[in-house]
Scaffold this active site. Structure first.
Site, mmCIF file in Angstrom:
data_model
loop_
_atom_site.group_PDB
_atom_site.id
_atom_site.type_symbol
_atom_site.label_atom_id
_atom_site.label_comp_id
_atom_site.label_asym_id
_atom_site.label_seq_id
_atom_site.Cartn_x
_atom_site.Cartn_y
_atom_site.Cartn_z
ATOM 1 N N TYR A 155 2.312 5.273 -0.749
ATOM 2 C CA TYR A 155 3.436 4.374 -0.753
ATOM 3 C C TYR A 155 3.654 3.299 0.239
ATOM 4 O O TYR A 155 3.724 2.027 -0.046
ATOM 5 C CB TYR A 155 4.705 5.378 -0.670
ATOM 6 C CG TYR A 155 6.040 4.599 -0.906
ATOM 7 C CD1 TYR A 155 6.480 3.803 -2.025
ATOM 8 C CD2 TYR A 155 7.224 4.420 0.243
ATOM 9 C CE1 TYR A 155 7.487 2.974 -2.179
ATOM 10 C CE2 TYR A 155 8.047 3.657 0.169
ATOM 11 C CZ TYR A 155 8.348 2.958 -0.937
ATOM 12 O OH TYR A 155 9.410 2.136 -1.079
ATOM 13 N N LYS A 159 2.861 -0.681 -0.183
ATOM 14 C CA LYS A 159 4.019 -1.818 -0.122
ATOM 15 C C LYS A 159 3.965 -2.605 0.905
ATOM 16 O O LYS A 159 4.233 -3.836 0.822
ATOM 17 C CB LYS A 159 5.519 -0.836 0.162
ATOM 18 C CG LYS A 159 6.051 -0.211 -0.914
ATOM 19 C CD LYS A 159 6.517 -1.057 -2.096
ATOM 20 C CE LYS A 159 7.867 -1.630 -1.685
ATOM 21 N NZ LYS A 159 8.357 -2.437 -3.077
#
Length: 373
Positions: A155, A159
């Site tokens: 994650y 990102k």
């Protein structure tokens, strides 16, 4: 500024829906295209029933489908890209997160270039800045501090790389000879009505005699109310479309927080739900360093078992760090460049969120009563 149109990805999500509700109030907005892979029936109905003169087009499509994205972007003035797979506990396969969060963002950037969309706003996250260690203390962080996550977990990594791609694309030449202008917003942990984070907390607590798991007593953060994050996106869209404001915003990222008091995530969850009888687990818990090394041990076991068994640890080092760090950021730069001021106060946000939690508690009671009858 002349009439314009906007495409919002992840429009069926927690934040995406709030952005749509604010966008329909914008002057001269002729069309909103709301894009998600799948819309829940109630969300689709909600969009169709919006009281607005703006045309609302509901699109279901995959962000990995380049051709579909190019068609969705045709004739659009602004793209607000909120779509993402959010998972910090290791449930979702790494490749899925890299595909959606990174490859999907790159696909959308390319679609904007091909369809000559001049403005691209990316919903990033505080996770791209860290924290990298629970020992780090940042209580009034700023963009100039250059905080950057070093985690390889899917994650924060996906990102971070997606945000870099968005900011690097600023200044790209569009197919029609125009220029692409981009910026990224990094919200703190977002709370509010319909928050998946709070929903799961409340449901677990109701199944456990009203006791909220104490998972972040060592943290000090500044969570942000969802409407304030949505408002920041509206201001970013206005700013990048305004020839006077745009130069100072192009290629920049902004931390988005509000006036919610700095507190631990445990304290936030308790404050928002205590009116309904929920309470924090007061039992003894492991010291933070021991919890961190236990997470490391569980990750090692998971890695060793991977060839024969897919063991998923209940927590990992990244999650322990994120939930137990002193990591809070100022919204001063967004205030200066975007004209951002929180549109909802802490007291209002607390009341609205608490009332929503109350509806969850009542629904649970009704369900339990129907089972006993």
């Amino acid at each position: 500024m002349p009439g314009w149109s906007c495409l919002v990805t992840g429009a069926g999500g927690f934040l995406g829906q709030r952005i749509i509700h604010m966008l329909v109030q914008e002057k001269d907005l002729e069309e909103i295209r709301v894009l998600d892979k799948v819309f829940r029936p109630e969300t689709r109905k909600e969009f169709f029933n919006l009281k607005t003169n703006t045309k609302v087009s509901v699109l279901e499509g995959d962000i990995l489908d380049s051709q579909y994205l190019r068609r969705a972007c045709q004739g659009i003035s602004v793209v607000i890209h909120t779509a993402a797979v959010i998972d910090v506990s290791g449930v979702i396969p790494r490749q899925t997160m890299l595909d959606v969060n990174l490859k999907g963002t790159k696909n959308l950037l390319e679609a904007c270039v091909q369809a000559s969309v001049p403005v691209f706003i990316f919903t990033s996250t505080i996770d791209v800045a860290g924290p990298n260690s629970y020992k780090d203390i940042v209580l009034d962080g700023h963009e100039e501090d250059q905080h950057e996550s070093t985690w390889s977990d899917p994650y924060p990594y996906s990102k971070k790389m997606a945000e870099k791609a968005v900011l690097a694309a600023n200044g790209c030449t569009l197919r029609n000879g125009g220029t692409l202008h981009t910026c990224a917003l990094r919200p703190m942990c977002i709370y509010g009505e319909r928050s998946p984070f709070l929903y799961n907390t409340v449901i677990r607590a109701l199944k456990n005699k009203g006791i909220i798991d104490a998972i972040s007593k060592f943290s000090r953060a500044n969570p942000v109310y969802v409407d304030n994050v949505a408002w920041a996106h509206i201001l970013a869209a206005r700013g990048l479309r305004d020839p006077k404001k745009s130069p100072s915003i192009q290629g920049q990222f902004y931390y988005i927080s509000d006036d919610t008091p700095h507190q631990s995530y445990d304290d936030l969850r308790y404050t928002l739900s205590k009116e309904w009888g929920l309470r924090l687990d007061s039992s003894w818990s492991l010291p933070l360093p021991l919890l961190y090394w236990l997470a490391f041990l569980l990750e090692t076991v998971s890695f060793l078992l991977r060839p024969v068994y897919n063991y998923r640890p209940p927590f990992n080092r990244h999650l322990v760090t994120v939930l137990n760090s002193m990591f809070a950021f100022s919204y001063k730069k967004a205030q200066q460049d975007l004209g951002y001021e929180p549109c909802v106060t802490w007291e209002e946000a607390k009341q609205k969120t608490s009332e929503w939690i109350g509806t969850l508690v009542e629904q649970h009671k009704e369900t339990m009563n129907s089972k006993t009858q």
